[in-house]
Design a protein around this motif. Sequence first.
Motif, short mmCIF file in Angstrom:
data_model
loop_
_atom_site.label_atom_id
_atom_site.label_comp_id
_atom_site.label_asym_id
_atom_site.label_seq_id
_atom_site.Cartn_x
_atom_site.Cartn_y
_atom_site.Cartn_z
N VAL A 1 8.00 76.43 45.85
CA VAL A 1 8.94 77.50 45.45
C VAL A 1 10.15 77.52 46.37
N GLU A 2 11.25 78.00 45.82
CA GLU A 2 12.49 78.16 46.59
C GLU A 2 12.80 79.63 46.86
N ALA A 3 12.19 80.51 46.07
CA ALA A 3 12.43 81.95 46.19
C ALA A 3 11.19 82.70 45.73
N VAL A 4 11.00 83.90 46.27
CA VAL A 4 9.83 84.71 45.89
C VAL A 4 10.24 86.15 45.61
N SER A 5 9.47 86.78 44.73
CA SER A 5 9.50 88.23 44.57
C SER A 5 8.30 88.80 45.31
N VAL A 6 8.52 89.83 46.10
CA VAL A 6 7.44 90.49 46.82
C VAL A 6 7.13 91.79 46.08
N CYS A 7 6.01 91.78 45.36
CA CYS A 7 5.62 92.91 44.50
C CYS A 7 4.27 93.48 44.93
N THR A 8 4.09 93.60 46.21
CA THR A 8 2.82 94.02 46.81
C THR A 8 2.85 95.51 47.17
N CYS B 1 12.63 91.71 47.34
CA CYS B 1 11.56 92.61 47.75
C CYS B 1 11.65 93.94 47.02
N GLU B 2 10.52 94.40 46.53
CA GLU B 2 10.48 95.71 45.89
C GLU B 2 10.79 96.82 46.90
N LYS B 3 11.13 97.99 46.39
CA LYS B 3 11.43 99.13 47.25
C LYS B 3 10.16 99.98 47.44
N PRO B 4 10.09 100.81 48.49
CA PRO B 4 10.98 100.80 49.64
C PRO B 4 10.80 99.51 50.43
N ASN C 1 3.34 98.63 49.59
CA ASN C 1 4.47 98.80 50.51
C ASN C 1 4.24 98.26 51.91
N TYR C 2 3.02 98.40 52.42
CA TYR C 2 2.76 98.00 53.81
C TYR C 2 2.86 96.49 54.02
N LEU C 3 2.86 95.73 52.93
CA LEU C 3 2.96 94.27 53.02
C LEU C 3 4.38 93.75 52.75
N HIS C 4 5.28 94.63 52.36
CA HIS C 4 6.64 94.20 52.04
C HIS C 4 7.28 93.44 53.20
N ALA C 5 7.26 94.05 54.39
CA ALA C 5 7.93 93.43 55.54
C ALA C 5 7.26 92.14 55.99
N PRO C 6 5.94 92.14 56.26
CA PRO C 6 5.34 90.89 56.76
C PRO C 6 5.48 89.71 55.80
N ILE C 7 5.34 89.95 54.51
CA ILE C 7 5.46 88.84 53.54
C ILE C 7 6.92 88.39 53.43
N SER C 8 7.84 89.34 53.36
CA SER C 8 9.26 88.99 53.27
C SER C 8 9.71 88.19 54.48
N ILE C 9 9.30 88.62 55.66
CA ILE C 9 9.68 87.93 56.91
C ILE C 9 9.10 86.51 56.93
N THR D 1 18.90 84.52 51.09
CA THR D 1 19.17 85.81 50.46
C THR D 1 17.97 86.74 50.60
N LEU D 2 18.23 87.96 51.03
CA LEU D 2 17.25 89.05 50.99
C LEU D 2 17.85 90.13 50.11
N MET D 3 17.18 90.43 49.01
CA MET D 3 17.64 91.49 48.11
C MET D 3 16.54 92.53 47.95
N ILE D 4 16.92 93.80 47.96
CA ILE D 4 15.97 94.90 47.75
C ILE D 4 16.14 95.40 46.31
#
Length: 341
Positions: free
Chosen positions: A66-73, A94-97, A75-83, A118-121
């Motif tokens: 993959v070249e890009a991912v959506s993080v749809c987990t 990344c989904e909000k918040p 909330n507590y996993l948003h940051a560790p997975i995105s990073i 790119t990081l998009m919320i």
Amino acid sequence: MKKLKIGVIGCGSIAQHRHLPEYKANPSVEITAVCDINEERAKEVAKEFKAKAYTNFEKLISSGEVEAVSVCTPNYLHAPISIAALNAGLHVLCEKPMATSKEEADAMIEAAQNSGKTLMIGHNQRFVESHLKAKQMIEEGAIGKVYSFRTSFGHKGPEGWSVDGKDSWFFNKDKAFIGAMGDLGVHKTDLIRHILGEEITEVGAFVETKAKTFGDVDDNAVCVLKTASGVIGTLAASWSYTGKEDNSTIIYGEKAIIRLEEDPEFSLIVQYTTGETVRYELGQIQSNEEGGQSNSHVVDQFVQSIVEDKSSPVSGEEGYKSLSVILAALESNETKKITRV
């Protein structure tokens, strides 16, 4: 044409109803991998979208597929997975918040800067036609000086939407961190910041649990917000609106009042002080209810920014500013004092 290879991490409702269908509909994309800790769910979704199934996000990230991912987990996993994804050289939607704390948000922003990716919320309310039109009118001075606003986002609650019903992570504070205020309220803080073109500087809030007593997160919040220029208004976020969903915003100006997503037919109504009323039929806002807008435009904006090498449509910095208002609201509720953002 070379297609952007996408992985979706988290195969719950937001992935199944928004991200995956919107990626599938985008001609510039190939969905190559999906991931969920529920192996059966991961396999089912992978089969539907002709992708490879993973149960471990780290393996997906390091797969080279993959070249890009959506993080749809949760909330507590948003940051560790995105990073982790950014550090591996992947673009991230990344989904909000975006995170559960200032420290997590800062780390996400730093990872995006260091990686150059790119990081998009996923703040979709920015892309709603009526909201775009209202922002344009305010910028052009069509309603004069803005005096006040009222914005609301409420529905019956995520148990009717989430794949896990009442057992959903939405109601577990350890996983969700915050309830209706983070699920719905953060959308509206982002919208008000965006539509008025200025920052929220002070917050007074009441945040309660009244309806979803089977969980341990908030389900009702009412906030008073003040912007840098002194515009004051209210924000309500609720999982206890047992009737029709409310996703409306009203902007009170010197020359006119703008009513957004309040009328079922006309998504933007402008009531001028002259007595003239102008109604715009711009299509319905995205909704979990039938008849709602089917495309959030978030995925398309994300893909376009990567393919055309443009800056993030909703950057980590922007996501953090909207999250900051939510964090301030929680602090205000706890201290019973007005909190500076």
